[in-house]
Design a protein around this motif. Sequence first.
Motif, PDB file in Angstrom:
ATOM      1  N   ILE A  62       0.856  -1.186   0.000  1.00 37.02           N
ATOM      2  CA  ILE A  62       0.000   0.000   0.000  1.00 37.02           C
ATOM      3  C   ILE A  62       0.890   1.234   0.000  1.00 37.02           C
ATOM      4  O   ILE A  62       1.773   1.384   0.842  1.00 37.02           O
ATOM      5  N   LYS A  63       0.653   2.118  -0.953  1.00 41.86           N
ATOM      6  CA  LYS A  63       1.433   3.355  -1.035  1.00 41.86           C
ATOM      7  C   LYS A  63       0.668   4.479  -0.351  1.00 41.86           C
ATOM      8  O   LYS A  63      -0.540   4.401  -0.181  1.00 41.86           O
ATOM      9  N   ALA A  64       1.379   5.526   0.037  1.00 42.73           N
ATOM     10  CA  ALA A  64       0.741   6.672   0.681  1.00 42.73           C
ATOM     11  C   ALA A  64      -0.275   7.285  -0.275  1.00 42.73           C
ATOM     12  O   ALA A  64       0.009   7.492  -1.450  1.00 42.73           O
ATOM     13  N   GLY A  65      -1.468   7.525   0.221  1.00 45.45           N
ATOM     14  CA  GLY A  65      -2.521   8.121  -0.582  1.00 45.45           C
ATOM     15  C   GLY A  65      -3.422   7.112  -1.270  1.00 45.45           C
ATOM     16  O   GLY A  65      -4.410   7.496  -1.889  1.00 45.45           O
ATOM     17  N   ASP A  66      -3.089   5.813  -1.215  1.00 45.48           N
ATOM     18  CA  ASP A  66      -3.955   4.785  -1.807  1.00 45.48           C
ATOM     19  C   ASP A  66      -5.229   4.659  -0.991  1.00 45.48           C
ATOM     20  O   ASP A  66      -5.209   4.716   0.231  1.00 45.48           O
ATOM     21  N   ASP A  67      -6.331   4.479  -1.685  1.00 42.81           N
ATOM     22  CA  ASP A  67      -7.614   4.267  -1.015  1.00 42.81           C
ATOM     23  C   ASP A  67      -7.822   2.760  -0.881  1.00 42.81           C
ATOM     24  O   ASP A  67      -8.163   2.079  -1.834  1.00 42.81           O
ATOM     25  N   VAL A  68      -7.578   2.238   0.329  1.00 39.63           N
ATOM     26  CA  VAL A  68      -7.662   0.794   0.545  1.00 39.63           C
ATOM     27  C   VAL A  68      -9.095   0.313   0.711  1.00 39.63           C
ATOM     28  O   VAL A  68      -9.345  -0.890   0.731  1.00 39.63           O
ATOM     29  N   THR A  69     -10.049   1.225   0.820  1.00 41.70           N
ATOM     30  CA  THR A  69     -11.449   0.820   0.957  1.00 41.70           C
ATOM     31  C   THR A  69     -12.113   0.602  -0.398  1.00 41.70           C
ATOM     32  O   THR A  69     -13.197   0.065  -0.458  1.00 41.70           O
ATOM     33  N   LYS A  70     -11.453   1.031  -1.471  1.00 43.76           N
ATOM     34  CA  LYS A  70     -12.013   0.890  -2.808  1.00 43.76           C
ATOM     35  C   LYS A  70     -11.542  -0.414  -3.438  1.00 43.76           C
ATOM     36  O   LYS A  70     -10.387  -0.813  -3.279  1.00 43.76           O
ATOM     37  N   PHE A  71     -12.438  -1.100  -4.129  1.00 42.29           N
ATOM     38  CA  PHE A  71     -12.085  -2.348  -4.788  1.00 42.29           C
ATOM     39  C   PHE A  71     -11.104  -2.051  -5.915  1.00 42.29           C
ATOM     40  O   PHE A  71     -11.284  -1.101  -6.677  1.00 42.29           O
ATOM     41  N   PRO A  72     -10.045  -2.847  -6.048  1.00 39.70           N
ATOM     42  CA  PRO A  72      -9.042  -2.553  -7.079  1.00 39.70           C
ATOM     43  C   PRO A  72      -9.580  -2.751  -8.495  1.00 39.70           C
ATOM     44  O   PRO A  72     -10.450  -3.581  -8.739  1.00 39.70           O
ATOM     45  N   GLN A  73      -9.025  -1.979  -9.404  1.00 38.65           N
ATOM     46  CA  GLN A  73      -9.380  -2.098 -10.819  1.00 38.65           C
ATOM     47  C   GLN A  73      -8.379  -3.042 -11.482  1.00 38.65           C
ATOM     48  O   GLN A  73      -7.172  -2.856 -11.374  1.00 38.65           O
ATOM     49  N   PHE A  74      -8.876  -4.052 -12.147  1.00 38.38           N
ATOM     50  CA  PHE A  74      -8.018  -5.002 -12.839  1.00 38.38           C
ATOM     51  C   PHE A  74      -8.090  -4.740 -14.330  1.00 38.38           C
ATOM     52  O   PHE A  74      -9.147  -4.437 -14.876  1.00 38.38           O
ATOM     53  N   ASN A  75      -6.964  -4.889 -14.976  1.00 36.25           N
ATOM     54  CA  ASN A  75      -6.900  -4.705 -16.420  1.00 36.25           C
ATOM     55  C   ASN A  75      -6.247  -5.953 -17.006  1.00 36.25           C
ATOM     56  O   ASN A  75      -5.048  -6.176 -16.827  1.00 36.25           O
ATOM     57  N   PHE A  76      -7.031  -6.755 -17.675  1.00 40.44           N
ATOM     58  CA  PHE A  76      -6.521  -7.955 -18.308  1.00 40.44           C
ATOM     59  C   PHE A  76      -6.535  -7.752 -19.821  1.00 40.44           C
ATOM     60  O   PHE A  76      -7.597  -7.819 -20.447  1.00 40.44           O
ATOM     61  N   PRO A  77      -5.377  -7.500 -20.407  1.00 42.16           N
ATOM     62  CA  PRO A  77      -5.352  -7.291 -21.867  1.00 42.16           C
ATOM     63  C   PRO A  77      -5.660  -8.596 -22.596  1.00 42.16           C
ATOM     64  O   PRO A  77      -5.383  -9.690 -22.106  1.00 42.16           O
ATOM     65  N   GLU A  78      -6.245  -8.449 -23.743  1.00 40.90           N
ATOM     66  CA  GLU A  78      -6.588  -9.609 -24.568  1.00 40.90           C
ATOM     67  C   GLU A  78      -5.293 -10.201 -25.117  1.00 40.90           C
ATOM     68  O   GLU A  78      -4.476  -9.492 -25.719  1.00 40.90           O
ATOM     69  N   PRO A  79      -5.046 -11.468 -24.876  1.00 41.01           N
ATOM     70  CA  PRO A  79      -3.786 -12.052 -25.362  1.00 41.01           C
ATOM     71  C   PRO A  79      -3.802 -12.196 -26.885  1.00 41.01           C
ATOM     72  O   PRO A  79      -4.851 -12.417 -27.498  1.00 41.01           O
ATOM     73  N   THR A  80      -2.645 -12.062 -27.472  1.00 37.53           N
ATOM     74  CA  THR A  80      -2.532 -12.242 -28.915  1.00 37.53           C
ATOM     75  C   THR A  80      -2.277 -13.721 -29.181  1.00 37.53           C
ATOM     76  O   THR A  80      -1.393 -14.330 -28.583  1.00 37.53           O
ATOM     77  N   ILE A  81      -3.066 -14.278 -30.036  1.00 28.21           N
ATOM     78  CA  ILE A  81      -2.968 -15.697 -30.353  1.00 28.21           C
ATOM     79  C   ILE A  81      -2.536 -15.818 -31.801  1.00 28.21           C
ATOM     80  O   ILE A  81      -3.138 -15.222 -32.703  1.00 28.21           O
ATOM     81  N   ASP A  82      -1.467 -16.569 -32.005  1.00 27.34           N
ATOM     82  CA  ASP A  82      -0.991 -16.791 -33.369  1.00 27.34           C
ATOM     83  C   ASP A  82      -1.954 -17.755 -34.072  1.00 27.34           C
ATOM     84  O   ASP A  82      -2.338 -18.775 -33.508  1.00 27.34           O
ATOM     85  N   PRO A  83      -2.343 -17.374 -35.272  1.00 22.90           N
ATOM     86  CA  PRO A  83      -3.236 -18.284 -35.991  1.00 22.90           C
ATOM     87  C   PRO A  83      -2.520 -19.570 -36.367  1.00 22.90           C
ATOM     88  O   PRO A  83      -1.346 -19.563 -36.741  1.00 22.90           O
ATOM     89  N   ILE A  84      -3.199 -20.669 -36.240  1.00 25.33           N
ATOM     90  CA  ILE A  84      -2.615 -21.955 -36.585  1.00 25.33           C
ATOM     91  C   ILE A  84      -3.016 -22.270 -38.021  1.00 25.33           C
ATOM     92  O   ILE A  84      -4.189 -22.175 -38.403  1.00 25.33           O
ATOM     93  N   SER A  85      -2.057 -22.654 -38.764  1.00 28.00           N
ATOM     94  CA  SER A  85      -2.334 -22.951 -40.157  1.00 28.00           C
ATOM     95  C   SER A  85      -3.070 -24.280 -40.265  1.00 28.00           C
ATOM     96  O   SER A  85      -2.684 -25.267 -39.675  1.00 28.00           O
ATOM     97  N   ALA A  86      -4.142 -24.283 -41.020  1.00 29.67           N
ATOM     98  CA  ALA A  86      -4.918 -25.492 -41.205  1.00 29.67           C
ATOM     99  C   ALA A  86      -4.257 -26.414 -42.224  1.00 29.67           C
ATOM    100  O   ALA A  86      -4.527 -27.592 -42.281  1.00 29.67           O
ATOM    101  N   LYS A  87      -3.370 -25.843 -43.023  1.00 27.74           N
ATOM    102  CA  LYS A  87      -2.673 -26.645 -44.048  1.00 27.74           C
ATOM    103  C   LYS A  87      -1.345 -27.104 -43.470  1.00 27.74           C
ATOM    104  O   LYS A  87      -0.435 -26.338 -43.333  1.00 27.74           O
ATOM    105  N   GLN A  88      -1.260 -28.353 -43.158  1.00 26.56           N
ATOM    106  CA  GLN A  88       0.020 -28.881 -42.664  1.00 26.56           C
ATOM    107  C   GLN A  88       0.442 -30.077 -43.393  1.00 26.56           C
ATOM    108  O   GLN A  88      -0.067 -30.930 -43.852  1.00 26.56           O
TER     109      GLN A  88
END
Length: 105
Positions: A79-105
Motif C-alpha cells: 500500500i502506497k501513501a494516498g492509496d484508497d484501501v477501501t475501494k475495490f481494485p481495478q483489474f486490467n486484463f489485456p486480450e492475449p494475442t494468439i498466433d493463428p494456426i495454419s490449417a494446411k500442414q
Amino acid sequence: MSQLARPLRQALASVRLGRQINTAAALQNNDPIQKLFVDKLRQYGEKSKSAKDGLVDPTPQLQAEMKNELERIARVYGIKAGDDVTKFPQFNFPEPTIDPISAKQ
C-alpha cells in the motif's frame, strides 16, 4: 400426554414470570456499581466520538505502536501513501494475442 404437558407449561410460566421480574429489576437503576459502569460507558462513548484516530486517550507508546503496525501492513500488502484501501481494485486484463494456426500442414 397431558401429564407430561402440564409440568412443561408450569415450568414455562415460571420462566416467563422470572424473566418479567428480572427485567423490571434491571430497569430500576438502584445499584451504584451499575450506575458507575453505565456512566463510564457513556463517557467512553463521548470520547470515542471525538477521537481523531480511533484511539481513546492514547499514550505516546500506543501511538508509536499503532504507527509501526500500520507501516508494516502497508509494506506487506504494497500500500502506497494516498492509496484508497477501501475501494475495490481495478483489474486490467489485456486480450492475449494468439498466433493463428495454419490449417494446411
